[in-house]
Scaffold this active site. Structure first.
Site, PDB file in Angstrom:
ATOM      1  CG  HIS A   1      -1.717   1.265   1.354  1.00 30.76           C
ATOM      2  ND1 HIS A   1      -2.890   1.436   0.660  1.00 30.76           N
ATOM      3  CD2 HIS A   1      -1.524   2.414   2.041  1.00 30.76           C
ATOM      4  CE1 HIS A   1      -3.390   2.628   0.926  1.00 30.76           C
ATOM      5  NE2 HIS A   1      -2.572   3.254   1.768  1.00 30.76           N
TER       6      HIS A   1
ATOM      7  CG  ASP B   1     -11.450   4.532   6.681  1.00 29.08           C
ATOM      8  OD1 ASP B   1     -10.843   5.233   7.522  1.00 29.08           O
ATOM      9  OD2 ASP B   1     -11.271   4.646   5.462  1.00 29.08           O
TER      10      ASP B   1
ATOM     11  NE  ARG C   1      -8.888  10.936  10.118  1.00 25.35           N
ATOM     12  CZ  ARG C   1      -8.130  10.118   9.383  1.00 25.35           C
ATOM     13  NH1 ARG C   1      -8.611   8.981   8.941  1.00 25.35           N
ATOM     14  NH2 ARG C   1      -6.897  10.443   9.095  1.00 25.35           N
TER      15      ARG C   1
ATOM     16  CB  SER D   1      -7.813   5.506   8.111  1.00 20.86           C
ATOM     17  OG  SER D   1      -8.218   5.628   6.779  1.00 20.86           O
TER      18      SER D   1
ATOM     19  CE  LYS E   1      -8.803   2.914   4.135  1.00 22.93           C
ATOM     20  NZ  LYS E   1      -8.863   4.261   3.627  1.00 22.93           N
TER      21      LYS E   1
HETATM   22  N1  URA Z   1      -5.424   7.423   3.407  1.00 18.51           N
HETATM   23  C1  URA Z   1      -6.333   6.709   4.080  1.00 18.51           C
HETATM   24  O1  URA Z   1      -6.855   5.716   3.582  1.00 18.51           O
HETATM   25  N2  URA Z   1      -6.676   7.122   5.321  1.00 18.51           N
HETATM   26  C2  URA Z   1      -6.137   8.199   5.917  1.00 18.51           C
HETATM   27  O2  URA Z   1      -6.479   8.495   7.036  1.00 18.51           O
HETATM   28  C3  URA Z   1      -5.188   8.935   5.192  1.00 18.51           C
HETATM   29  C4  URA Z   1      -4.839   8.522   3.925  1.00 18.51           C
END
Ligand code: URA
Length: 436
Positions: free
Chosen positions: A82, A161, A168, A183, A187
């Site tokens: 990622h 999220d 956020r 976050s 995922k």
């Molecule tokens: N990318 C994400 O998926 N979450 C975040 O909080 C910041 C960047």
């Protein structure tokens, strides 16, 4: 339990228990807590932070708010990469077939372009016919058959999220290391991978602008991932200038094809090989990075990675003949040339400004509803460190229409700096942290 007491506790620097964090997360997801209280809690976390235990609990509770991909019955090992987001960052397109060609399975769930950074799904969808909205059954079948599959996140993956990130975004609480960690990691863990490699981008074109900030995020991802029983690597890489020579949707597919024939730009090849190598090490396919690098290089040299890339395109509905016919030709008729304003050396091509200009051009988007275009972006002829004579072509810039070019031009011109002396060479891989 009362939300106000938990907000007060965190506001005053206290530590929240797992039950208290669960109360806040589930209360927000099921609508029993109002946004103003969740916003206040997020702001208290922003200022007070979370310890590793709290961060791991938040991550796991967010993960449990939705579905986790069931990969049982498919032989592993499963490993994914990622990136925290960059400009010209097409590494996923290249690295997934390389890693799969080396015998690991890559269940990749990716995102779309937002703000100045590009999105893997938008790049893949610029291949005519390519589908990224796979059902879970298709995702599993394709992963089993080809060794890797590329899809978007469905609404059922970490719904907490989706809600928390949107909140956020409008309450100035995005830039918090524990919140970013939870976050991203929730995922990624939902994909079902046992091992994860994080490419934490660092520099003006990245989310984390400074090395200390990038390091804090890398450490937090590695520590929290480890606490959740995953094998984790964090690699901090430079995002000062765009990665590679092409920035755009189909333009980045083209450059990925170049890399898979071993002819990609040096910076992109180096970062891609390094991250792919760490995937093999994390998955136990190689004892160390040097051995893994040799395996990755062989997968490219022997054409096995390219073969898998083409197979994946076909599997996911892409039209290989059309893709090949468009190579080098899919260019918007609206373009301008960026030329060197003086003689000397290219000392900067600011990735942030290029990324922002890309949004005007139609590479990326400001809101999730904006369309993106396959035939726009940048083709650079020079990189930082190259010598130039005044008037030399530095980049061709393609936009969706003339107005987009006019809006992008000042940013593109500001992004380029030419100076009398060659800049000191920059390291691309800044630090590597592993918990294996
Ligand atoms: N990318 C994400 O998926 N979450 C975040 O909080 C910041 C960047």
């Amino acid at each position: 339990m009362r939300a106000v007491d938990l907000i007060m506790k965190k506001r005053d620097g206290g530590e929240l228990s797992r039950e208290e964090i669960a109360f806040l997360v589930s209360g927000y997801v099921d609508g029993s807590l109002p946004e103003y209280q969740v916003s206040a809690w997020l702001m208290s976390v922003f200022f007070r932070g979370m310890n590793p235990r709290e961060t791991a609990d938040l991550t796991e509770l967010m993960l449990r708010s939705g579905d986790v991909m069931d990969l049982s019955g498919i032989p592993g090992p499963f490993v994914d990469k990622h990136s925290t987001g960059g400009v010209g960052d097409k590494v996923s397109l290249i690295l997934a077939p390389i890693a799969a060609a080396c015998g690991v399975k890559v269940p990749m769930m990716s995102g779309r372009a937002l703000g100045h950074t590009g999105g893997t799904l938008d790049k893949l969808e610029s291949i005519p016919g390519y589908r990224t909205n796979l059902s879970p059954a298709e995702f599993r079948d394709f992963l089993r058959a080809d060794g890797y599959a590329m899809t978007g996140q469905t609404a059922r993956v970490v719904p907490a999220d989706k809600k928390l990130y949107a909140l956020r975004d409008v309450t100035a609480t995005v830039e918090s290391v524990p919140l970013i960690t939870a976050s991203i990691l929730s995922k990624k863990v939902a994909e079902g991978a046992e091992s994860l490699v994080f490419d934490v981008k660092c520099g003006p074109g990245a989310f984390m602008k400074t090395f200390p900030d990038a390091r804090r995020l890398a450490e937090s991802l590695v520590d929290t991932g480890k606490a959740m029983g995953k094998r984790i690597v964090g690699v901090i890489t430079d995002m000062t200038e765009p990665l590679g020579l092409k920035v755009g949707n189909f333009l980045e597919v083209e450059e990925s094809l170049d890399c898979l024939t071993g002819k990609g730009p040096a910076d992109l090849m180096e970062v891609t090989y390094r991250l792919a190598a760490w995937m093999l090490v994390a998955a136990g396919k190689a004892k160390g990075v040097e051995e893994a690098l040799r395996l990755c290089e062989a997968a490219v040299a022997e054409g096995r990675a390219m073969e898998l890339f083409r197979r994946n395109v076909r599997t996911q509905g892409g039209d290989l003949a059309k893709m090949d016919a468009l190579y080098g030709k899919l260019r918007s008729p609206h373009s301008f040339e960026l030329r060197a304003p003086a003689s000397g050396f290219v000392t900067a091509i600011d990735a942030y400004r290029i990324g922002l200009a890309g949004v005007y051009l139609g590479v990326g988007r400001n809101t999730t509803a904006d369309p993106v275009y396959p035939d726009v972006g940048f083709v650079f002829e020079r990189k930082v460190g190259d010598s130039v004579t005044a008037g030399d072509l530095v980049a061709r810039v393609y936009g969706k229409d003339e107005a987009s070019l006019a809006a992008a031009r000042p940013l593109v011109e500001e992004a380029l700096t030419v100076g009398p002396a060659a800049p000191a060479p920059r390291k691309l891989v800044l630090e590597e942290l592993a918990a294996l």
